[in-house]
Enzyme design. Structure first.
Site, PDB file in Angstrom:
ATOM      1  N   GLY A  72       4.796  -8.750   1.059  1.00 49.11           N
ATOM      2  CA  GLY A  72       4.105  -8.272   2.259  1.00 49.11           C
ATOM      3  C   GLY A  72       3.023  -9.174   2.820  1.00 49.11           C
ATOM      4  O   GLY A  72       2.726  -9.129   4.005  1.00 49.11           O
ATOM      5  N   ASP A 106      -1.390  -7.542   1.791  1.00 48.67           N
ATOM      6  CA  ASP A 106      -1.134  -6.987   3.131  1.00 48.67           C
ATOM      7  C   ASP A 106      -1.925  -5.707   3.352  1.00 48.67           C
ATOM      8  O   ASP A 106      -2.557  -5.518   4.390  1.00 48.67           O
ATOM      9  CB  ASP A 106       0.375  -6.745   3.339  1.00 48.67           C
ATOM     10  CG  ASP A 106       1.022  -5.968   2.187  1.00 48.67           C
ATOM     11  OD1 ASP A 106       0.324  -5.619   1.220  1.00 48.67           O
ATOM     12  OD2 ASP A 106       2.239  -5.717   2.263  1.00 48.67           O
ATOM     13  N   ASP A 154      -3.653   0.522  -0.525  1.00 48.58           N
ATOM     14  CA  ASP A 154      -3.352   1.927  -0.256  1.00 48.58           C
ATOM     15  C   ASP A 154      -4.001   2.763  -1.374  1.00 48.58           C
ATOM     16  O   ASP A 154      -5.181   3.070  -1.314  1.00 48.58           O
ATOM     17  CB  ASP A 154      -1.826   2.045  -0.203  1.00 48.58           C
ATOM     18  CG  ASP A 154      -1.332   3.413   0.185  1.00 48.58           C
ATOM     19  OD1 ASP A 154      -2.100   4.190   0.753  1.00 48.58           O
ATOM     20  OD2 ASP A 154      -0.145   3.720  -0.079  1.00 48.58           O
ATOM     21  N   THR A 155      -3.256   3.103  -2.424  1.00 47.25           N
ATOM     22  CA  THR A 155      -3.866   3.832  -3.540  1.00 47.25           C
ATOM     23  C   THR A 155      -4.798   2.925  -4.341  1.00 47.25           C
ATOM     24  O   THR A 155      -5.689   3.399  -5.032  1.00 47.25           O
ATOM     25  CB  THR A 155      -2.787   4.355  -4.514  1.00 47.25           C
ATOM     26  OG1 THR A 155      -2.109   3.233  -5.081  1.00 47.25           O
ATOM     27  CG2 THR A 155      -1.807   5.267  -3.805  1.00 47.25           C
ATOM     28  N   GLY A 156      -4.553   1.617  -4.276  1.00 42.94           N
ATOM     29  CA  GLY A 156      -5.348   0.661  -5.050  1.00 42.94           C
ATOM     30  C   GLY A 156      -4.747   0.366  -6.418  1.00 42.94           C
ATOM     31  O   GLY A 156      -5.238  -0.486  -7.150  1.00 42.94           O
ATOM     32  N   LYS A 170      -6.350   1.417   3.545  1.00 45.77           N
ATOM     33  CA  LYS A 170      -6.252   2.870   3.796  1.00 45.77           C
ATOM     34  C   LYS A 170      -7.214   3.577   2.846  1.00 45.77           C
ATOM     35  O   LYS A 170      -6.794   4.035   1.772  1.00 45.77           O
ATOM     36  CB  LYS A 170      -4.833   3.355   3.483  1.00 45.77           C
ATOM     37  CG  LYS A 170      -3.802   3.135   4.540  1.00 45.77           C
ATOM     38  CD  LYS A 170      -2.517   3.862   4.124  1.00 45.77           C
ATOM     39  CE  LYS A 170      -1.320   3.341   4.852  1.00 45.77           C
ATOM     40  NZ  LYS A 170      -0.048   3.836   4.278  1.00 45.77           N
TER      41      LYS A 170
HETATM   42  P1  5GP Z   1      -1.121   0.470  -3.588  1.00 46.71           P
HETATM   43  O1  5GP Z   1      -0.789   0.090  -4.996  1.00 46.71           O
HETATM   44  O2  5GP Z   1      -2.480   0.048  -3.118  1.00 46.71           O
HETATM   45  O3  5GP Z   1      -0.889   1.952  -3.371  1.00 46.71           O
HETATM   46  O4  5GP Z   1      -0.017  -0.167  -2.685  1.00 46.71           O
HETATM   47  C1  5GP Z   1      -0.016  -1.452  -2.218  1.00 46.71           C
HETATM   48  C2  5GP Z   1       1.379  -1.817  -1.733  1.00 46.71           C
HETATM   49  O5  5GP Z   1       2.079  -0.673  -1.236  1.00 46.71           O
HETATM   50  C3  5GP Z   1       1.290  -2.753  -0.555  1.00 46.71           C
HETATM   51  O6  5GP Z   1       1.246  -4.092  -0.980  1.00 46.71           O
HETATM   52  C4  5GP Z   1       2.570  -2.433   0.196  1.00 46.71           C
HETATM   53  O7  5GP Z   1       3.631  -3.168  -0.339  1.00 46.71           O
HETATM   54  C5  5GP Z   1       2.821  -0.952  -0.086  1.00 46.71           C
HETATM   55  N1  5GP Z   1       2.320  -0.103   1.011  1.00 46.71           N
HETATM   56  C6  5GP Z   1       1.278   0.746   0.990  1.00 46.71           C
HETATM   57  N2  5GP Z   1       1.116   1.360   2.184  1.00 46.71           N
HETATM   58  C7  5GP Z   1       2.070   0.853   2.988  1.00 46.71           C
HETATM   59  C8  5GP Z   1       2.408   1.060   4.367  1.00 46.71           C
HETATM   60  O8  5GP Z   1       1.793   1.833   5.139  1.00 46.71           O
HETATM   61  N3  5GP Z   1       3.454   0.337   4.847  1.00 46.71           N
HETATM   62  C9  5GP Z   1       4.189  -0.520   4.075  1.00 46.71           C
HETATM   63  N4  5GP Z   1       5.194  -1.162   4.638  1.00 46.71           N
HETATM   64  N5  5GP Z   1       3.888  -0.743   2.774  1.00 46.71           N
HETATM   65  C10 5GP Z   1       2.842  -0.062   2.239  1.00 46.71           C
END
Ligand code: 5GP
Length: 173
Positions: free
Chosen positions: A42, A98, A101-103, A129
């Site tokens: 991403g 990129d 989100d949850t981290g 987010k």
């Molecule tokens: P985390 O582990 O912080 O929840 O997620 C990070 C990863 O989740 C990002 O690198 C991405 O690949 C995916 N992700 C989280 N939210 C989105 C979103 O709104 N759109 C897309 N395309 N990928 C997301």
């Protein structure tokens, strides 16, 4: 599927230029070796724009960790699928993502990389987010805070496609 623009390409370009200045100012003050690490897939477009906005000598490398696939929720489990090529001990690491989100992804990646004794680890993300955070992540350089919506474009996928959109998009009716 219909989609519309959430953040336009001019706003993105302007913010990336500002982030480049913030990052350059930080490392010009701190000094030392800088390795900029993009988390694939991403981050590839953001990373390409960001490194061109950084006015401080650096190396680049990439790493792939397991991600959501076609789902939109995080398992909290992160595996290294492709590791770094370069050694990182004693270097300043700037991790480029990129979206946070949850981290969970960053939390696990940071813990793994800390074991390799870099001089420091900083985080730059294009999107954040905050409302979805499960793990506290120190975000040093952030492009845009966005609401809890699934976004794509600028490297982010919608079912593995639409990464090439030059703006950040959301679904609409
Ligand atoms: P985390 O582990 O912080 O929840 O997620 C990070 C990863 O989740 C990002 O690198 C991405 O690949 C995916 N992700 C989280 N939210 C989105 C979103 O709104 N759109 C897309 N395309 N990928 C997301």
């Amino acid at each position: 599927m219909n989609y519309k623009e959430l953040i336009g390409k001019d706003a993105i370009a302007q913010r990336i230029a500002e982030m480049g200045q913030e990052i350059s100012a930080h490392y010009n003050k701190v000094g030392g070796d800088l390795l900029v690490v993009g988390l694939l897939r991403g981050s590839f477009i953001f990373m390409a724009d960001l490194v061109r906005a950084i006015d401080y000598d650096h190396e680049i490398d990439f790493m792939t960790v397991s991600s959501y696939g076609n789902n939109t929720t995080s398992s909290g489990d992160v595996k290294i699928v492709m590791d770094l090529n370069k050694t990182i001990d004693g270097k300043h690491l700037l991790l480029v993502e990129d979206i946070v989100d949850t981290g969970n992804t960053f939390h696990n990646v940071i813990n793994l990389l800390k074991l390799r004794q870099p001089a420091s680890i900083s985080v730059a993300t294009m999107l954040n987010k905050p409302s979805r955070r499960e793990k506290e992540i120190p975000i040093d350089f952030c492009g845009f805070d966005i609401p809890d919506e699934f976004v794509f474009g600028m490297g982010l996928d919608f079912e593995q496609k639409l990464r090439n959109l030059p703006y950040i998009a959301v679904k609409c009716d």
